[in-house]
Motif scaffolding. Structure first.
Motif, PDB file in Angstrom:
ATOM      1  N   LYS A   1      32.649  25.834  60.370  1.00  0.00           N
ATOM      2  CA  LYS A   1      32.476  26.585  59.116  1.00  0.00           C
ATOM      3  C   LYS A   1      30.996  26.718  58.733  1.00  0.00           C
ATOM      4  O   LYS A   1      30.539  27.799  58.389  1.00  0.00           O
ATOM      5  CB  LYS A   1      33.258  25.906  57.979  1.00  0.00           C
TER       6      LYS A   1
ATOM      7  N   VAL B   1      30.466  27.052  69.841  1.00  0.00           N
ATOM      8  CA  VAL B   1      31.103  26.571  68.607  1.00  0.00           C
ATOM      9  C   VAL B   1      32.026  27.640  68.009  1.00  0.00           C
ATOM     10  O   VAL B   1      33.147  27.349  67.622  1.00  0.00           O
ATOM     11  CB  VAL B   1      30.040  26.122  67.578  1.00  0.00           C
TER      12      VAL B   1
ATOM     13  N   TYR C   1      25.449  25.787  70.143  1.00  0.00           N
ATOM     14  CA  TYR C   1      24.192  25.035  70.181  1.00  0.00           C
ATOM     15  C   TYR C   1      23.880  24.746  71.638  1.00  0.00           C
ATOM     16  O   TYR C   1      24.648  24.036  72.295  1.00  0.00           O
ATOM     17  CB  TYR C   1      24.314  23.742  69.377  1.00  0.00           C
TER      18      TYR C   1
ATOM     19  N   GLU D   1      30.727  24.360  51.020  1.00  0.00           N
ATOM     20  CA  GLU D   1      31.168  23.037  50.558  1.00  0.00           C
ATOM     21  C   GLU D   1      30.574  22.625  49.214  1.00  0.00           C
ATOM     22  O   GLU D   1      30.007  21.528  49.104  1.00  0.00           O
ATOM     23  CB  GLU D   1      30.769  21.957  51.585  1.00  0.00           C
TER      24      GLU D   1
ATOM     25  N   ALA E   1      39.175  22.049  59.321  1.00  0.00           N
ATOM     26  CA  ALA E   1      38.814  20.641  59.388  1.00  0.00           C
ATOM     27  C   ALA E   1      37.319  20.474  59.669  1.00  0.00           C
ATOM     28  O   ALA E   1      36.631  21.423  60.039  1.00  0.00           O
ATOM     29  CB  ALA E   1      39.628  19.962  60.490  1.00  0.00           C
ATOM     30  N   ASN E   2      36.839  19.248  59.522  1.00  0.00           N
ATOM     31  CA  ASN E   2      35.458  18.924  59.882  1.00  0.00           C
ATOM     32  C   ASN E   2      35.205  19.318  61.323  1.00  0.00           C
ATOM     33  O   ASN E   2      36.023  19.042  62.199  1.00  0.00           O
ATOM     34  CB  ASN E   2      35.197  17.420  59.770  1.00  0.00           C
TER      35      ASN E   2
END
Ligand code: ATP
Length: 237
Positions: free
Chosen positions: A45, A21, A16, A163, A40-41
């Motif tokens: 993903k 990322v 971004y 998710e 993980a967060n």
């Protein structure tokens, strides 16, 4: 790549603005298999899933669907070629009925639409009970089922699920994974992102672990599930 590879991602980089990322992600999904992408967060993903679907532009790298390069194509073209994303957060059209949400999923492939609606209602019986209600009035679990059903209405070559279990009650997650298990048994090609690592690995054939924008582990789902240190280190289980 393997001869039965349907989706292949190579050296994918994005970010971004100036903030990187994904740092060169490679993965492969074979025909009729379910791959799980865990991490993980903040690992990247959703950024990866959105990049695959053409909602976020990669800086470098390749995305191939049945050998065809997708990087640079628009979201609608990518969906028309058969790579369909069910995004995070149960994105249904809240003002439209369940039926109209389903029909919209077929807008690129209208032939045979009503038969596919019937298939979805058989798969997700709760949606039949709510067919003429506004989608915004459905429970979270019902909205997630609807979002998946709408994705399936497009008859994807590969369905990307971001998710799906997020924020759902345990019983609803069980129903959701039963529906995913059926898709897997029918040999739908799937790439699943989910925080429920144990459940995702119990269904998947192959799995990848993403950490800070890099694939740090991969293998058969059974191998990863059996790797206690890895499960604790990256997946918090
Ligand atoms: P989560 O499970 O929390 O959704 P994730 O693995 O899907 O995590 P991403 O949502 O892809 O991770 O986020 C990866 C990184 O990119 C994070 O540092 C996040 O803050 C950043 N990021 C995500 N979306 C944006 C955006 N629209 N603008 C700027 N940074 C973003």
């Amino acid at each position: 790549p393997a001869s039965d590879e349907v989706l292949g991602i190579g050296a994918l980089q994005t970010g971004y603005g100036a903030e990187p990322v994904l740092h060169g992600v490679a993965l492969s999904v074979r025909a009729g298999q379910m791959a799980a992408l865990l991490g993980a967060n903040g690992a990247g993903k959703s950024t990866l899933m959105r990049s695959l679907a053409g909602l976020h532009r990669p800086v470098a790298g390749g995305i191939h669907l049945n050998g065809r390069e997708l990087a640079g194509l628009g979201a609608e073209q990518i969906a028309a070629l058969g790579l369909v994303l069910v995004p995070e957060g149960r994105q249904v059209f809240p003002e439209l009925s369940v039926l109209d949400n389903l029909r919209l999923g077929a807008f690129l492939k209208p032939e045979g639409r009503e038969a596919r609606v019937e298939d979805m209602l058989e798969r997700f019986p709760r949606l039949r009970e709510r067919l003429h209600q506004r989608a915004g009035l459905l429970s979270g679990g019902e909205q997630q089922m609807l979002a998946i059903a709408r994705g399936l209405m497009a008859q994807p070559q590969v369905l990307l699920l971001d998710e799906p279990s997020l924020g759902l009650a345990p019983k609803v997650i069980e129903d959701l994974f039963a529906a995913l298990s059926r898709l897997r048994d029918e040999r739908m090609t799937l790439l699943l992102v989910d925080q429920m690592a144990g459940l995702a690995l119990s269904l998947a054939d192959h799995a990848y672990v993403l950490e800070s924008g890099r694939i740090v582990a991969q293998g058969s789902a059974a191998e990863l599930l059996a790797d206690g240190a890895l499960m604790r280190a990256y997946l918090g289980e």
